[in-house]
Design a protein around this motif. Structure first.
Motif, short mmCIF file in Angstrom:
data_model
loop_
_atom_site.label_atom_id
_atom_site.label_comp_id
_atom_site.label_asym_id
_atom_site.label_seq_id
_atom_site.Cartn_x
_atom_site.Cartn_y
_atom_site.Cartn_z
N LYS A 51 52.66 44.28 43.56
CA LYS A 51 51.93 43.50 42.56
C LYS A 51 51.14 42.39 43.25
O LYS A 51 51.65 41.73 44.16
CB LYS A 51 52.90 42.91 41.55
CG LYS A 51 52.23 42.09 40.48
CD LYS A 51 53.26 41.47 39.56
CE LYS A 51 52.58 40.49 38.64
NZ LYS A 51 53.52 39.65 37.96
N ILE A 52 49.92 42.19 42.82
CA ILE A 52 49.11 41.09 43.35
C ILE A 52 49.50 39.84 42.58
O ILE A 52 49.15 39.68 41.42
CB ILE A 52 47.60 41.39 43.18
CG1 ILE A 52 47.24 42.68 43.90
CG2 ILE A 52 46.77 40.22 43.70
CD1 ILE A 52 45.84 43.16 43.62
N ASP A 53 50.26 38.98 43.23
CA ASP A 53 50.73 37.76 42.58
C ASP A 53 50.12 36.53 43.24
O ASP A 53 49.26 36.64 44.13
CB ASP A 53 52.25 37.71 42.58
CG ASP A 53 52.85 37.75 43.98
OD1 ASP A 53 52.11 37.56 44.97
OD2 ASP A 53 54.06 37.95 44.08
N ASP A 54 50.54 35.35 42.80
CA ASP A 54 49.99 34.10 43.35
C ASP A 54 50.21 33.99 44.85
O ASP A 54 49.37 33.45 45.57
CB ASP A 54 50.61 32.90 42.64
CG ASP A 54 50.09 32.73 41.22
OD1 ASP A 54 49.04 33.32 40.88
OD2 ASP A 54 50.73 32.00 40.44
N ALA A 55 51.33 34.49 45.34
CA ALA A 55 51.62 34.42 46.77
C ALA A 55 50.61 35.24 47.58
O ALA A 55 50.17 34.81 48.65
CB ALA A 55 53.04 34.90 47.05
N VAL A 56 50.24 36.40 47.06
CA VAL A 56 49.23 37.23 47.74
C VAL A 56 47.89 36.50 47.77
O VAL A 56 47.24 36.42 48.82
CB VAL A 56 49.09 38.60 47.04
CG1 VAL A 56 47.90 39.38 47.59
CG2 VAL A 56 50.38 39.41 47.19
N PHE A 57 47.49 35.95 46.64
CA PHE A 57 46.24 35.20 46.60
C PHE A 57 46.29 34.01 47.57
O PHE A 57 45.32 33.74 48.27
CB PHE A 57 45.94 34.70 45.18
CG PHE A 57 45.21 35.71 44.35
CD1 PHE A 57 43.86 35.95 44.54
CD2 PHE A 57 45.88 36.41 43.37
CE1 PHE A 57 43.18 36.87 43.77
CE2 PHE A 57 45.21 37.34 42.59
CZ PHE A 57 43.86 37.57 42.79
N LEU A 60 45.79 35.18 51.13
CA LEU A 60 44.40 35.56 51.36
C LEU A 60 43.50 34.33 51.46
O LEU A 60 42.68 34.22 52.38
CB LEU A 60 43.91 36.48 50.25
CG LEU A 60 44.48 37.90 50.22
CD1 LEU A 60 44.10 38.60 48.93
CD2 LEU A 60 44.01 38.69 51.43
N ILE A 61 43.66 33.41 50.54
CA ILE A 61 42.83 32.20 50.55
C ILE A 61 43.11 31.38 51.81
O ILE A 61 42.17 30.93 52.49
CB ILE A 61 43.07 31.37 49.27
CG1 ILE A 61 42.49 32.12 48.05
CG2 ILE A 61 42.45 29.98 49.39
CD1 ILE A 61 42.90 31.56 46.71
N LYS A 72 34.30 33.08 50.64
CA LYS A 72 35.32 34.07 50.28
C LYS A 72 36.50 33.39 49.60
O LYS A 72 37.05 33.93 48.64
CB LYS A 72 35.79 34.84 51.51
CG LYS A 72 34.75 35.81 52.02
CD LYS A 72 35.24 36.57 53.22
CE LYS A 72 34.14 37.52 53.68
NZ LYS A 72 34.49 38.20 54.91
N CYS A 73 36.86 32.21 50.07
CA CYS A 73 37.95 31.45 49.44
C CYS A 73 37.61 31.17 47.98
O CYS A 73 38.46 31.33 47.10
CB CYS A 73 38.19 30.13 50.17
SG CYS A 73 38.74 30.32 51.87
N GLY A 74 36.38 30.77 47.74
CA GLY A 74 35.94 30.49 46.38
C GLY A 74 35.97 31.72 45.50
O GLY A 74 36.39 31.66 44.34
#
Length: 92
Positions: A51-57, A60-61, A72-74
């Motif tokens: 699952k793509i969760d806050d930790a994945v985001f 990546l950020i 890309k961060c934005g």
């Protein structure tokens, strides 16, 4: 031996970068999983069914901020805020 170890480290860095770039392309819907798979084999930093969760985001950020790729961060932040991700990389 040092040259071999340096090459292994460089290969690992390139693989990490490619996988993070692939995750970015998927999350920002620039490519589908199938398109990405056909394009370059689809190396990802996470299991594609995870699952793509806050930790994945966050990872990546943080990665793209470290590279000073702030656009890309934005885009990733915007994708995180605009969608409720109850999905994984395969079924975006």
């Amino acid at each position: 031996m040092k040259r071999i170890m340096d090459r292994i480290e460089k290969d690992e860095e390139e693989m990490v970068h490619e996988s993070m770039q692939n995750a970015y392309l998927l999350v920002t819907k620039q490519l589908t999983f199938n398109d990405l798979f056909e394009y370059n084999g689809c190396a990802l930093p996470y299991h594609p069914k995870k699952k793509i969760d806050d930790a994945v985001f966050k990872e990546l950020i943080d990665y793209f901020c470290m590279l000073e790729e702030y656009e890309k961060c934005g885009e990733l932040k915007k994708a995180k805020e605009n969608k409720k991700y109850n999905k994984n990389f395969i079924n975006l």
